[in-house]
Design an enzyme around this catalytic site. Sequence first.
Site, short mmCIF file in Angstrom:
data_model
loop_
_atom_site.label_atom_id
_atom_site.label_comp_id
_atom_site.label_asym_id
_atom_site.label_seq_id
_atom_site.Cartn_x
_atom_site.Cartn_y
_atom_site.Cartn_z
N LYS A 118 0.84 -1.19 0.00
CA LYS A 118 0.00 0.00 0.00
C LYS A 118 0.88 1.25 0.00
O LYS A 118 1.97 1.26 0.59
CB LYS A 118 -0.91 0.01 1.23
N LYS A 166 -4.21 6.98 -14.52
CA LYS A 166 -4.81 6.02 -13.61
C LYS A 166 -5.29 6.70 -12.34
O LYS A 166 -6.33 6.33 -11.77
CB LYS A 166 -3.82 4.91 -13.28
#
Length: 319
Positions: free
Chosen positions: A94, A198
């Site tokens: 993450k 993105k």
Amino acid sequence: MTESTAAIPADSSPAPAPLRFAVMGAGAVGCYFGALLARAGHSVTLIGRPAHVQAVQQHGLRLQTAVLDVQVPMSASTEASAVQGADVVLFCVKSSDTEDAARQMRPHLAPGALVLTLQNGVDNDERVRAVLHAGTPVAAAVVYVATAMGGPGHVVHHGRGELVIAPSARSDEVARQLAAAGIPTQISDNVRGALWAKLVLNSAYNALSALSKQPYGPLVQVPGVTRVIDDIVAECLAVAAADGITIPGDVQAAVRGIATTMPGQFSSTAQDLARGKPTEIDHLNGYVVQRGAALGVPTPLNHALQVLVKLAEMKGAAP
């Protein structure tokens, strides 16, 4: 800068010798690509949480796609030291864990090992590079894949699966290996723009999917949602323009297409909230807010979504 993107065909040359891959942060993205690489004959070590590692050690990784449901034998470890000896590290933690994970693996990286950052957000490669030893090759990768964990040792693929990676001394070699393993891969000198493309997609859908607990298809059927998405995207594009970012392709078309190409997909933010885990919202809508503030571009919608997701995180963490 003019974008240059080169596709690496899977069958353009005889298959070179297999590589050793380590997946740092073996969640859904890392497990999917790791499984394809292992099936292609590469040595792959997954580095992840204890329950997941134990399942892989005992049974292999279950890879479930629209056409496959197989157990893929591979190594797994809970320790960052397992990157030792790897030619390539797929760095999939993450975004909030970037610096810590990079510090953990730094003493164990082989000289010349390529670190590919397969993460949400646009600045993880810079953050990794700042932590690792000078000269360690680090290349950003843009990931286009819909995956989820079906449980410990079980990854489910819902769609797509291509990569766009930045140039580096080893990018050509690695891209050919990835393509030969069934992972469509391009090398682009405008990866920063592709990462922003993105980021726009994630900012448009992730928080809304998480807060509504809806996948993309049903989400956009709710009256007014597409207008909200358009306004979120407009804020993102204004920040990108002010930051001098050239975003490749038709971003608006890509945003519209997500709901039709992956209608049943829940965002990664929705998956995190459902599991009571911290999200990456500070590196998605929150990054747009941060850059907007620095550049004098208002981002009220992105700010509201960031705050609402943070409130939902608090609710999920409450006893």
